[in-house]
Design a protein around this motif. Sequence first.
Motif, short mmCIF file in Angstrom:
data_model
loop_
_atom_site.label_atom_id
_atom_site.label_comp_id
_atom_site.label_asym_id
_atom_site.label_seq_id
_atom_site.Cartn_x
_atom_site.Cartn_y
_atom_site.Cartn_z
N ASN A 149 0.86 -1.18 0.00
CA ASN A 149 0.00 0.00 0.00
C ASN A 149 0.89 1.24 0.00
N VAL A 150 0.64 2.17 -0.92
CA VAL A 150 1.50 3.33 -1.14
C VAL A 150 0.87 4.58 -0.51
N THR A 151 1.70 5.36 0.16
CA THR A 151 1.27 6.65 0.71
C THR A 151 2.26 7.72 0.27
N LEU A 152 1.75 8.89 -0.10
CA LEU A 152 2.59 10.01 -0.54
C LEU A 152 2.35 11.22 0.36
N TRP A 153 3.39 12.04 0.48
CA TRP A 153 3.27 13.29 1.26
C TRP A 153 4.23 14.32 0.72
N HIS A 154 3.79 15.58 0.79
CA HIS A 154 4.65 16.71 0.42
C HIS A 154 4.20 17.92 1.23
N PRO A 155 5.14 18.78 1.67
CA PRO A 155 4.73 19.93 2.49
C PRO A 155 3.80 20.91 1.79
N GLN A 156 3.74 20.88 0.45
CA GLN A 156 2.84 21.80 -0.26
C GLN A 156 1.53 21.13 -0.66
N HIS A 157 1.34 19.89 -0.24
CA HIS A 157 0.05 19.25 -0.48
C HIS A 157 -0.98 19.87 0.46
N ALA A 158 -2.24 19.93 0.04
CA ALA A 158 -3.30 20.61 0.80
C ALA A 158 -3.31 20.15 2.26
N ASP A 159 -3.23 21.12 3.19
CA ASP A 159 -3.24 20.86 4.63
C ASP A 159 -2.12 19.93 5.07
N MET A 160 -1.11 19.77 4.25
CA MET A 160 0.01 18.86 4.52
C MET A 160 -0.49 17.45 4.85
N ALA A 161 -1.59 17.06 4.22
CA ALA A 161 -2.18 15.74 4.45
C ALA A 161 -1.49 14.70 3.60
N THR A 162 -1.55 13.44 4.03
CA THR A 162 -1.01 12.35 3.22
C THR A 162 -1.98 12.01 2.08
N GLN A 163 -1.44 11.44 1.04
CA GLN A 163 -2.24 11.07 -0.14
C GLN A 163 -2.12 9.57 -0.36
N ASN A 164 -3.27 8.93 -0.56
CA ASN A 164 -3.28 7.49 -0.83
C ASN A 164 -2.79 7.24 -2.26
N GLY A 165 -1.75 6.40 -2.38
CA GLY A 165 -1.19 6.11 -3.69
C GLY A 165 -1.67 4.79 -4.27
N GLY A 166 -2.63 4.13 -3.58
CA GLY A 166 -3.15 2.88 -4.10
C GLY A 166 -2.26 1.69 -3.80
N GLU A 167 -2.46 0.62 -4.55
CA GLU A 167 -1.74 -0.63 -4.31
C GLU A 167 -0.65 -0.84 -5.36
N LYS A 222 6.30 3.35 -11.99
CA LYS A 222 4.97 3.90 -11.80
C LYS A 222 5.06 5.39 -11.52
N SER A 223 4.10 6.15 -12.07
CA SER A 223 4.07 7.60 -11.88
C SER A 223 2.94 7.97 -10.93
N TYR A 224 3.21 8.93 -10.06
CA TYR A 224 2.21 9.42 -9.10
C TYR A 224 2.10 10.93 -9.25
N SER A 225 0.86 11.42 -9.30
CA SER A 225 0.61 12.85 -9.45
C SER A 225 0.11 13.43 -8.13
N MET A 226 0.67 14.58 -7.77
CA MET A 226 0.24 15.28 -6.56
C MET A 226 -0.15 16.71 -6.92
N THR A 227 -1.24 17.18 -6.35
CA THR A 227 -1.65 18.56 -6.52
C THR A 227 -1.03 19.39 -5.41
N LEU A 228 -0.12 20.28 -5.79
CA LEU A 228 0.61 21.08 -4.81
C LEU A 228 0.13 22.52 -4.81
N GLU A 229 0.09 23.11 -3.63
CA GLU A 229 -0.28 24.52 -3.50
C GLU A 229 0.97 25.38 -3.65
N PRO A 230 0.84 26.57 -4.25
CA PRO A 230 2.01 27.45 -4.38
C PRO A 230 2.48 27.93 -3.02
#
Length: 225
Positions: free
Chosen positions: A162-180, A190-198
């Motif tokens: 199970n994959v989890t992603l995180w970045h300090p510019q992700h909304a509310d600094m929340a973790t993102q589920n990357g699926g299986e 595999k490529s993972y897309s994250m929506t980052l805030e400026p």
Amino acid sequence: MPKIFCGATIIVGALLYTTLATAAPFIAQVVDQQGQPVADAVLTLQGPPGKSPISTKADMDQRNKEFVPHVLAVHSNTNVTFPNSDNIRHQVYSFSPTKRFELKLYEGIPAAQVFDKAGIVVLGCNIHDWMLGYIYVTDDPWFAVSDAKGQITFDLPAGHYNVTLWHPQHADMATQNGGELVMADKAVQKSYSMTLEPLSADAPSAPAPSAFGDAFGKAVRETEK
């Protein structure tokens, strides 16, 4: 007796070979909403039981009035030291619930801090308010931070993860589920897309170097000798 020992050696060697043979590279590419590489993204993996390359020691350095690395990922119960590689003093602190601490004005390497709780730690410096760093503490056995090209590489045993992603510019600094992720005996990309805030326009930035500042710094260092 020697024959039994020899047989046991062959069995252990065969098991080790099997374990190594089933490990394969997993190459992750992290991109933002524009498809651009994302550095400093943390990717963690929960997977089959087994030994993963976990270290219980890490460094968060301070160089040129910046935290290096900008994002550090560690396993829970890791001892993190905060060496000061600058020729000035820093005062590192965290008010994060995951780990609250303060290192008074110091040079060199103070005593290590134990990060025994999973979560996100935001670091600052009371002297240089533009200094900002992050420590991502995880209970997951596999974790890494993306490089400047947004890439992360693991050597993983076969199994389901199970994959989890995180970045300090992700909304509310929340973790993102990357699926299986399913690993067998061959490499997986595999490529993972994250929506980052400026970054906030109000965020403090390091002052531009000046001749006066350099001279002042040298004078302070001379008085401290």
